[in-house]
Design a protein around this motif. Structure first.
Motif, mmCIF file in Angstrom:
data_model
loop_
_atom_site.group_PDB
_atom_site.id
_atom_site.type_symbol
_atom_site.label_atom_id
_atom_site.label_comp_id
_atom_site.label_asym_id
_atom_site.label_seq_id
_atom_site.Cartn_x
_atom_site.Cartn_y
_atom_site.Cartn_z
ATOM 1 N N LEU A 13 -6.118 9.859 5.058
ATOM 2 C CA LEU A 13 -4.778 9.274 5.132
ATOM 3 C C LEU A 13 -4.792 7.960 5.903
ATOM 4 O O LEU A 13 -4.130 6.986 5.520
ATOM 5 C CB LEU A 13 -3.799 10.256 5.764
ATOM 6 N N GLY A 14 -5.554 7.911 6.985
ATOM 7 C CA GLY A 14 -5.678 6.675 7.761
ATOM 8 C C GLY A 14 -6.278 5.560 6.925
ATOM 9 O O GLY A 14 -5.825 4.408 6.957
ATOM 10 N N PHE A 15 -7.317 5.899 6.152
ATOM 11 C CA PHE A 15 -7.956 4.923 5.271
ATOM 12 C C PHE A 15 -6.964 4.417 4.226
ATOM 13 O O PHE A 15 -6.901 3.223 3.939
ATOM 14 C CB PHE A 15 -9.185 5.557 4.606
ATOM 15 N N LEU A 16 -6.169 5.311 3.666
ATOM 16 C CA LEU A 16 -5.164 4.938 2.674
ATOM 17 C C LEU A 16 -4.140 3.962 3.269
ATOM 18 O O LEU A 16 -3.786 2.966 2.647
ATOM 19 C CB LEU A 16 -4.464 6.189 2.132
ATOM 20 N N VAL A 17 -3.696 4.218 4.484
ATOM 21 C CA VAL A 17 -2.727 3.341 5.140
ATOM 22 C C VAL A 17 -3.346 1.967 5.390
ATOM 23 O O VAL A 17 -2.721 0.929 5.149
ATOM 24 C CB VAL A 17 -2.226 3.978 6.463
ATOM 25 N N VAL A 18 -4.592 1.941 5.854
ATOM 26 C CA VAL A 18 -5.267 0.668 6.131
ATOM 27 C C VAL A 18 -5.439 -0.146 4.847
ATOM 28 O O VAL A 18 -5.153 -1.346 4.805
ATOM 29 C CB VAL A 18 -6.630 0.908 6.816
ATOM 30 N N THR A 20 -3.687 0.051 2.026
ATOM 31 C CA THR A 20 -2.370 -0.383 1.552
ATOM 32 C C THR A 20 -1.872 -1.580 2.354
ATOM 33 O O THR A 20 -1.374 -2.558 1.785
ATOM 34 C CB THR A 20 -1.359 0.778 1.638
ATOM 35 N N THR A 21 -2.016 -1.530 3.666
ATOM 36 C CA THR A 21 -1.589 -2.630 4.528
ATOM 37 C C THR A 21 -2.400 -3.887 4.231
ATOM 38 O O THR A 21 -1.850 -4.987 4.131
ATOM 39 C CB THR A 21 -1.733 -2.239 6.008
ATOM 40 N N LEU A 22 -3.682 -3.728 4.067
ATOM 41 C CA LEU A 22 -4.552 -4.858 3.766
ATOM 42 C C LEU A 22 -4.185 -5.495 2.425
ATOM 43 O O LEU A 22 -4.093 -6.716 2.312
ATOM 44 C CB LEU A 22 -6.013 -4.405 3.756
ATOM 45 N N LEU A 26 -2.893 -9.330 1.958
ATOM 46 C CA LEU A 26 -3.635 -10.294 1.141
ATOM 47 C C LEU A 26 -2.748 -10.949 0.101
ATOM 48 O O LEU A 26 -2.874 -12.136 -0.171
ATOM 49 C CB LEU A 26 -4.823 -9.613 0.468
ATOM 50 N N GLU A 27 -1.825 -10.191 -0.486
ATOM 51 C CA GLU A 27 -0.934 -10.767 -1.497
ATOM 52 C C GLU A 27 -0.079 -11.873 -0.904
ATOM 53 O O GLU A 27 0.159 -12.891 -1.527
ATOM 54 C CB GLU A 27 -0.035 -9.690 -2.103
ATOM 55 N N SER A 28 0.357 -11.691 0.338
ATOM 56 C CA SER A 28 1.193 -12.712 0.962
ATOM 57 C C SER A 28 0.372 -13.930 1.398
ATOM 58 O O SER A 28 0.922 -15.000 1.604
ATOM 59 C CB SER A 28 1.953 -12.129 2.149
ATOM 60 N N LEU A 29 -0.942 -13.781 1.541
ATOM 61 C CA LEU A 29 -1.799 -14.894 1.946
ATOM 62 C C LEU A 29 -2.253 -15.756 0.779
ATOM 63 O O LEU A 29 -2.643 -16.901 0.960
ATOM 64 C CB LEU A 29 -3.037 -14.363 2.678
ATOM 65 N N ILE A 30 -2.213 -15.213 -0.432
ATOM 66 C CA ILE A 30 -2.654 -15.958 -1.605
ATOM 67 C C ILE A 30 -1.658 -17.081 -1.878
ATOM 68 O O ILE A 30 -0.465 -16.830 -2.035
ATOM 69 C CB ILE A 30 -2.770 -15.031 -2.840
ATOM 70 N N PRO A 31 -2.134 -18.323 -1.930
ATOM 71 C CA PRO A 31 -1.189 -19.420 -2.159
ATOM 72 C C PRO A 31 -0.637 -19.379 -3.581
ATOM 73 O O PRO A 31 -1.352 -19.114 -4.536
ATOM 74 C CB PRO A 31 -2.043 -20.678 -1.943
#
Length: 144
Positions: A13-18, A20-22, A26-31
């Protein structure tokens, strides 16, 4: 044994949260490439010019799309065409929306489109005029 299974579930579950957050970060960082103020495209024998107002189009209100259609060979404005328009998001399946297009003046057609999410959208315009095979072209619009 139960303790080991619980540890595996918690780590999973921790891996899934990490992840998803990542992915979201990344989507918001893509110009995103801004929408050009004027776009021109070829559709069979026609040259189609698109203007979007406001530019970039917001997600909370409709944007006004204005198309100028010119017969490329003669430079004449095309005023007797039946024009249809559809839009769809390029990065996510949000369905395809058919949009009403109305003639505004000779060679000028207008429509209103609502872009419900930020991202890249494809606008497909189809032109049918008497005595000429239908032609289509696409434009890309980016919302903030």
């Amino acid at each position: 044994m139960k303790r080991r299974q619980l540890l595996i579930v918690v780590l999973g579950l921790g891996f899934l949260v990490v992840i998803t957050t990542l992915g979201t970060s990344l989507e918001s960082l893509i110009p995103r490439h801004p929408t050009a103020p004027v776009q021109v495209s070829q559709a069979g024998p026609y040259e189609v010019t698109l203007q979007v107002d406001p530019n970039p189009p917001p997600t909370d209100q409709p944007a006004h799309l204005s198309f100028q259609i010119v017969k490329k060979a003669t430079g004449q404005l095309v005023s007797n065409a039946s024009v249809t328009l559809s839009n769809s998001m390029t990065t996510m399946d949000m369905g395809t929306e058919e949009i009403a297009v109305r003639p505004q003046s000779p060679g000028i057609y207008q429509a209103q489109a609502h872009f419900s999410m930020s991202g890249s959208w494809e606008i497909r315009i189809r032109i049918a005029a008497p005595g000429v095979p239908p032609a289509s072209t696409t434009f890309t619009i980016t919302t903030p």
